[in-house]
Design a protein around this motif. Sequence first.
Motif, mmCIF file in Angstrom:
data_model
loop_
_atom_site.group_PDB
_atom_site.id
_atom_site.type_symbol
_atom_site.label_atom_id
_atom_site.label_comp_id
_atom_site.label_asym_id
_atom_site.label_seq_id
_atom_site.Cartn_x
_atom_site.Cartn_y
_atom_site.Cartn_z
ATOM 1 N N LEU A 2 40.806 43.867 52.070
ATOM 2 C CA LEU A 2 39.372 43.691 51.864
ATOM 3 C C LEU A 2 38.584 44.036 53.119
ATOM 4 O O LEU A 2 39.079 43.846 54.227
ATOM 5 C CB LEU A 2 39.089 42.238 51.490
ATOM 6 N N PRO A 3 37.356 44.537 52.941
ATOM 7 C CA PRO A 3 36.515 44.785 54.113
ATOM 8 C C PRO A 3 36.284 43.490 54.880
ATOM 9 O O PRO A 3 36.193 42.409 54.301
ATOM 10 C CB PRO A 3 35.208 45.291 53.501
ATOM 11 N N LEU A 106 44.122 43.406 42.746
ATOM 12 C CA LEU A 106 44.919 43.130 43.947
ATOM 13 C C LEU A 106 44.089 42.412 45.009
ATOM 14 O O LEU A 106 44.584 41.500 45.686
ATOM 15 C CB LEU A 106 45.507 44.423 44.504
ATOM 16 N N GLN A 107 42.825 42.788 45.155
ATOM 17 C CA GLN A 107 41.956 42.106 46.112
ATOM 18 C C GLN A 107 41.752 40.647 45.701
ATOM 19 O O GLN A 107 41.745 39.749 46.552
ATOM 20 C CB GLN A 107 40.621 42.824 46.234
ATOM 21 N N ALA A 108 41.576 40.404 44.404
ATOM 22 C CA ALA A 108 41.433 39.029 43.920
ATOM 23 C C ALA A 108 42.685 38.225 44.253
ATOM 24 O O ALA A 108 42.601 37.096 44.759
ATOM 25 C CB ALA A 108 41.175 39.024 42.414
ATOM 26 N N LYS A 113 42.589 34.311 44.046
ATOM 27 C CA LYS A 113 41.709 34.111 42.896
ATOM 28 C C LYS A 113 42.414 34.564 41.631
ATOM 29 O O LYS A 113 43.049 35.628 41.595
ATOM 30 C CB LYS A 113 40.413 34.927 43.061
ATOM 31 N N PRO A 114 42.300 33.794 40.560
ATOM 32 C CA PRO A 114 42.883 34.219 39.284
ATOM 33 C C PRO A 114 42.072 35.354 38.680
ATOM 34 O O PRO A 114 40.899 35.547 39.030
ATOM 35 C CB PRO A 114 42.786 32.965 38.417
ATOM 36 N N ASN A 163 49.997 32.232 42.608
ATOM 37 C CA ASN A 163 50.988 33.159 42.053
ATOM 38 C C ASN A 163 50.587 34.610 42.315
ATOM 39 O O ASN A 163 51.426 35.440 42.675
ATOM 40 C CB ASN A 163 51.154 32.940 40.545
ATOM 41 N N GLY A 164 49.317 34.912 42.120
ATOM 42 C CA GLY A 164 48.829 36.269 42.363
ATOM 43 C C GLY A 164 48.962 36.662 43.818
ATOM 44 O O GLY A 164 49.341 37.793 44.136
ATOM 45 N N PHE A 165 48.663 35.718 44.716
ATOM 46 C CA PHE A 165 48.793 35.999 46.141
ATOM 47 C C PHE A 165 50.251 36.317 46.500
ATOM 48 O O PHE A 165 50.535 37.300 47.195
ATOM 49 C CB PHE A 165 48.300 34.814 46.985
ATOM 50 N N ASN A 166 51.170 35.489 46.036
ATOM 51 C CA ASN A 166 52.592 35.706 46.340
ATOM 52 C C ASN A 166 53.078 37.048 45.802
ATOM 53 O O ASN A 166 53.815 37.767 46.478
ATOM 54 C CB ASN A 166 53.433 34.560 45.784
#
Length: 191
Positions: A2-3, A106-108, A113-114, A163-166
């Motif tokens: 992310l910027p 992917l940024q979320a 973030k879900p 989960n998304g972060f991992n």
Amino acid sequence: ELPVSELKVSEIRQTYYLDAPYFLYIGRVETGKGCQSLIDGFLEFKETTGSSQKLVLAGRVHMDRHKHEDILFTDFVPDNHIKPLIDGATAIVVPSAFESLSILLLQAFLRRKPVVVNGLSPVLKEHCLISNGGLFYQDQDEMVACLDLISQNSSLQKGLGENGFNYTADHYNWKSVLDRFGRFCKSIVTH
């Protein structure tokens, strides 16, 4: 990635007059990206649940703007607004049925973030299934159910976000991407 941004979520909320929780879409705001179906589903969600959630559509607008007090069209947003906009959102919505790899998804995930995505896109659906980082829908009723479920359950938001972060940290870091690319190149040379 992310910027970079030094802005706080509270500053972004003030900048865009966001006094309630919100779902966020970032990208070209057009019918072909699923934005009209997102607006239609969001309005049904509002009508059936009475939720205070808002919908933020951040990006250049290439369709008619629906006038509603809980729908915000930001037009172009500076790069340093993206990270705090994502951080402040209840969930990130990717409504296109034709997405391949979604950078927004992917940024979320990188921001824990879900996501709520259009399950008619096989790639978006697969990301949700493999990561367990988001919900997917295939019609307007399912979209409404997803928005309702995720807006009312903060532990679900947190669990999906983790989960998304991992998933993103494991599969989309530079080392793993370069390793996969190297294996792909080798497989072409050896055949």
